[in-house]
Write a protein that holds these residues in place. Structure first.
Motif, mmCIF file in Angstrom:
data_model
loop_
_atom_site.group_PDB
_atom_site.id
_atom_site.type_symbol
_atom_site.label_atom_id
_atom_site.label_comp_id
_atom_site.label_asym_id
_atom_site.label_seq_id
_atom_site.Cartn_x
_atom_site.Cartn_y
_atom_site.Cartn_z
ATOM 1 N N ALA A 1 0.813 -1.216 0.000
ATOM 2 C CA ALA A 1 0.000 0.000 0.000
ATOM 3 C C ALA A 1 0.847 1.267 0.000
ATOM 4 O O ALA A 1 0.328 2.357 -0.280
ATOM 5 N N LEU A 2 2.154 1.145 0.281
ATOM 6 C CA LEU A 2 3.020 2.312 0.296
ATOM 7 C C LEU A 2 3.611 2.625 -1.075
ATOM 8 O O LEU A 2 4.352 3.605 -1.227
ATOM 9 N N GLU A 3 3.295 1.827 -2.072
ATOM 10 C CA GLU A 3 3.766 2.071 -3.434
ATOM 11 C C GLU A 3 3.350 3.468 -3.892
ATOM 12 O O GLU A 3 2.185 3.857 -3.799
ATOM 13 N N GLY A 4 4.332 4.231 -4.356
ATOM 14 C CA GLY A 4 4.043 5.545 -4.920
ATOM 15 C C GLY A 4 3.971 6.676 -3.926
ATOM 16 O O GLY A 4 3.890 7.848 -4.327
ATOM 17 N N LEU A 5 3.992 6.380 -2.631
ATOM 18 C CA LEU A 5 3.930 7.451 -1.641
ATOM 19 C C LEU A 5 5.312 8.088 -1.452
ATOM 20 O O LEU A 5 6.346 7.477 -1.693
ATOM 21 N N LYS A 6 5.312 9.304 -0.999
ATOM 22 C CA LYS A 6 6.537 10.087 -0.922
ATOM 23 C C LYS A 6 7.422 9.650 0.246
ATOM 24 O O LYS A 6 6.926 9.340 1.331
ATOM 25 N N ILE A 7 8.729 9.637 -0.009
ATOM 26 C CA ILE A 7 9.722 9.418 1.031
ATOM 27 C C ILE A 7 10.324 10.773 1.383
ATOM 28 O O ILE A 7 10.942 11.431 0.542
ATOM 29 N N ASP A 8 10.132 11.206 2.620
ATOM 30 C CA ASP A 8 10.616 12.523 3.034
ATOM 31 C C ASP A 8 12.068 12.510 3.491
ATOM 32 O O ASP A 8 12.773 13.523 3.348
ATOM 33 N N TYR A 9 12.525 11.389 4.062
ATOM 34 C CA TYR A 9 13.888 11.319 4.597
ATOM 35 C C TYR A 9 14.491 9.956 4.290
ATOM 36 O O TYR A 9 13.806 8.933 4.336
ATOM 37 N N ALA A 10 15.790 9.958 3.996
ATOM 38 C CA ALA A 10 16.551 8.714 3.816
ATOM 39 C C ALA A 10 17.946 8.952 4.378
ATOM 40 O O ALA A 10 18.610 9.919 3.989
ATOM 41 N N TRP A 11 18.375 8.104 5.292
ATOM 42 C CA TRP A 11 19.674 8.325 5.909
ATOM 43 C C TRP A 11 20.334 7.009 6.267
ATOM 44 O O TRP A 11 19.721 5.938 6.224
ATOM 45 N N SER A 12 21.604 7.106 6.611
ATOM 46 C CA SER A 12 22.415 5.942 6.941
ATOM 47 C C SER A 12 23.222 6.247 8.187
ATOM 48 O O SER A 12 23.454 7.410 8.524
ATOM 49 N N GLY A 13 23.634 5.215 8.880
ATOM 50 C CA GLY A 13 24.482 5.392 10.059
ATOM 51 C C GLY A 13 25.207 4.106 10.378
ATOM 52 O O GLY A 13 24.788 3.021 9.947
ATOM 53 N N ASN A 14 26.287 4.212 11.108
ATOM 54 C CA ASN A 14 27.134 3.058 11.392
ATOM 55 C C ASN A 14 26.945 2.533 12.812
ATOM 56 O O ASN A 14 26.819 3.318 13.753
ATOM 57 N N PHE A 15 26.932 1.209 12.927
ATOM 58 C CA PHE A 15 27.095 0.573 14.230
ATOM 59 C C PHE A 15 28.371 -0.242 14.204
ATOM 60 O O PHE A 15 28.935 -0.514 13.131
ATOM 61 N N ALA A 16 28.866 -0.617 15.383
ATOM 62 C CA ALA A 16 30.118 -1.365 15.495
ATOM 63 C C ALA A 16 29.808 -2.851 15.663
ATOM 64 O O ALA A 16 29.102 -3.247 16.593
ATOM 65 N N LEU A 17 30.356 -3.648 14.759
ATOM 66 C CA LEU A 17 30.172 -5.101 14.775
ATOM 67 C C LEU A 17 31.417 -5.760 15.347
ATOM 68 O O LEU A 17 32.539 -5.355 15.035
ATOM 69 N N THR A 18 31.238 -6.765 16.203
ATOM 70 C CA THR A 18 32.361 -7.576 16.667
ATOM 71 C C THR A 18 32.325 -8.930 15.978
ATOM 72 O O THR A 18 31.309 -9.333 15.403
ATOM 73 N N LEU A 19 33.427 -9.642 16.041
ATOM 74 C CA LEU A 19 33.492 -10.952 15.409
ATOM 75 C C LEU A 19 32.474 -11.908 16.015
ATOM 76 O O LEU A 19 31.866 -12.720 15.310
ATOM 77 N N THR A 20 32.252 -11.820 17.320
ATOM 78 C CA THR A 20 31.319 -12.716 18.010
ATOM 79 C C THR A 20 29.893 -12.189 18.023
ATOM 80 O O THR A 20 28.992 -12.849 18.521
ATOM 81 N N ARG A 21 29.682 -10.986 17.477
ATOM 82 C CA ARG A 21 28.366 -10.329 17.516
ATOM 83 C C ARG A 21 27.893 -10.123 18.950
ATOM 84 O O ARG A 21 26.704 -10.111 19.245
ATOM 85 N N PHE A 22 28.831 -9.935 19.840
ATOM 86 C CA PHE A 22 28.523 -9.705 21.249
ATOM 87 C C PHE A 22 29.331 -8.503 21.717
ATOM 88 O O PHE A 22 30.485 -8.332 21.316
ATOM 89 N N PRO A 23 28.763 -7.623 22.559
ATOM 90 C CA PRO A 23 29.473 -6.410 22.944
ATOM 91 C C PRO A 23 30.731 -6.701 23.744
ATOM 92 O O PRO A 23 30.846 -7.720 24.421
ATOM 93 N N GLN A 24 31.663 -5.761 23.654
ATOM 94 C CA GLN A 24 32.919 -5.860 24.379
ATOM 95 C C GLN A 24 33.037 -4.684 25.345
ATOM 96 O O GLN A 24 32.793 -3.541 24.976
#
Length: 430
Positions: free
Chosen positions: A330-353
């Motif tokens: 149902a969102l086909e054709g509707l306007k996108i007002d904002y598009a952005w990107s951001g970084n997170f930090a990934l570890t090898l184990t996918r667990f915080p350090q």
């Protein structure tokens, strides 16, 4: 990164456009002293600063750009309990004793958020309820196991839903069932971290923006330097996460920046309520998952996709729009007002350090895409450790941490190769 707004210093996101605070704090100039100097004014650093300021410590926070500039001010705004790895996987990997201790803290991050929002009257559009949805019978079986695992750790309120049970929550034909967490929720993350920063200042803490740290001297007594000033302190907390860069190579080699992308539609009125009737936030069970929710002004915020290494895709809209329209035709054709990107930090184990670089220098990073709640917990643990109680921090610090194979040169291609296997499993429903 996505282009910054002309005056805000933040990327041009929906959150920056609707943030309560726009003006910048002053930069550090000259020499200052504090009990604790914290590098990074995202959720981790601000959570630790508030914990310490409430305990009576003098605190200075140094931020390279603006409070919440990184992932803390750009994420999907979802309160997801637990960690980036399931609790049973954590117990199997690190042992039952560590698994129990880590599991006992699994709901704490969300509780910290709710308590601080109430205590300091932070206006951040906090809404209860989170939903994890399955796209295949195999994923549904995993959700059934998750319900049992969480119940064993004391969280018995998770509700398993079949396809018909999803109808009051999400209007999409893609999903076969889900797991509803009443202790989850969603919010405006930039307004949350800005509100918490104001709380730090109300307790006597000081925050300097546009103050990128260029050097950390640990011995004989900690000194943190920027281009225009320095802070001498008893302790230093390094909370730069994906934006730490090359400041401390011993940390940078253990994480990899990964970008994720978000779209915000135009205000949709009744359509947004039709698509997400109960106003819970939603994420799916895929390895590279989609996540979405309603905003306070009736938009759909839809995120997904990753780019290992932290670069932006050639077009955020082209990467995310097909995902959004597949979920909600149902969102086909509707306007996108904002598009952005951001970084997170990934570890090898996918667990915080989290741990120590020296007796006076602590760090926390690598929440691996599960940071809104985890950062609040780990920031509190940093504060506890500085205050003299490190037993809970040591539960995490005693775990083995590994660098990415191949170092910085090969970590991206090797991780991409590994991800292909899991994406194939998701497509095949296995």
């Amino acid at each position: 990164m996505t282009e910054s707004g002309p005056t805000s210093g933040h990327v041009a996101s929906y959150y920056a456009a609707t943030a309560h605070r726009r003006d910048a704090r002053p930069a550090l100039r000259g020499a200052e002293q504090a009990d604790v100097c914290i590098i990074g004014a995202g959720f981790t650093g601000i959570s630790a600063a508030l914990e310490l300021a409430e305990r009576g410590f003098s605190v200075i926070v140094l931020e390279a750009v603006r409070v919440g500039f990184g992932a803390s001010g750009r994420n999907g705004g979802q309160i997801i309990n637990g960690y980036s790895r399931p609790l049973d996987v954590i117990a199997a990997r690190y042992g039952e004793q560590a698994g129990r201790a880590i599991g006992a803290m699994a709901l704490e991050g969300a509780n910290i958020i709710r308590e601080r929002v109430e205590k300091y009257a932070i206006a951040c559009d906090l809404i209860p309820g989170g939903l994890l949805v399955a796209l295949s019978p195999r994923q549904m079986q995993w959700l059934e196991r998750e319900q049992r695992v969480w119940a064993a750790h004391g969280h018995s309120g998770l509700v398993l839903l079949d396809r018909s049970g999803l109808a009051p929550h999400v209007a999409s034909a893609r999903y076969v069932g889900g797991l509803l967490d009443p202790l989850g929720g969603h919010l405006h993350p930039l307004n949350l971290v800005q509100g918490e920063a104001a709380a730090v200042e109300s307790q006597g803490g000081r925050i300097f923006e546009n103050s990128r740290v260029i050097e950390v001297e640990a011995e004989p007594a900690p000194v943190v330097r920027t281009t225009q000033g320095e802070v001498r302190s008893k302790y230093v907390l390094v909370c730069g996460n994906a934006y730490i860069g090359d400041l401390l190579p011993e940390l940078g080699g253990k994480i990899m920046p990964v970008s994720t992308q978000v779209l915000a539609t135009e205000p949709l009125g009744q359509l947004a309520e039709t698509l997400l009737p109960s106003n819970v936030c939603v994420e799916d069970c895929n390895y590279v998952l989609d996540y979405f929710r309603r905003s306070a002004d009736g938009r759909i915020l839809y995120g997904g996709g990753i780019v290992y290494g932290g670069q932006d895709p050639a077009s955020i809209r082209k990467k995310i729009l097909p995902l959004m329209r597949k979920t909600f035709p149902a969102l086909e054709g509707l306007k996108i007002d904002y598009a952005w990107s951001g970084n997170f930090a990934l570890t090898l184990t996918r667990f915080p350090q989290i741990g120590r670089l020296s007796p006076s220098v602590y760090f926390s990073h690598g929440d691996s895409g599960h940071g809104v709640t985890t950062t609040h917990l780990l920031g509190k643990l940093l504060g506890e450790a500085v205050a003299g109680t490190a037993s809970r921090l040591d539960v995490f610090a005693d775990l083995p941490y590994y660098p990415f194979p191949g170092g910085k040169a090969l970590r991206v291609p090797l991780t991409v190769l590994g991800s292909w296997y899991y994406r194939f499993r998701d497509r095949m429903g296995i």
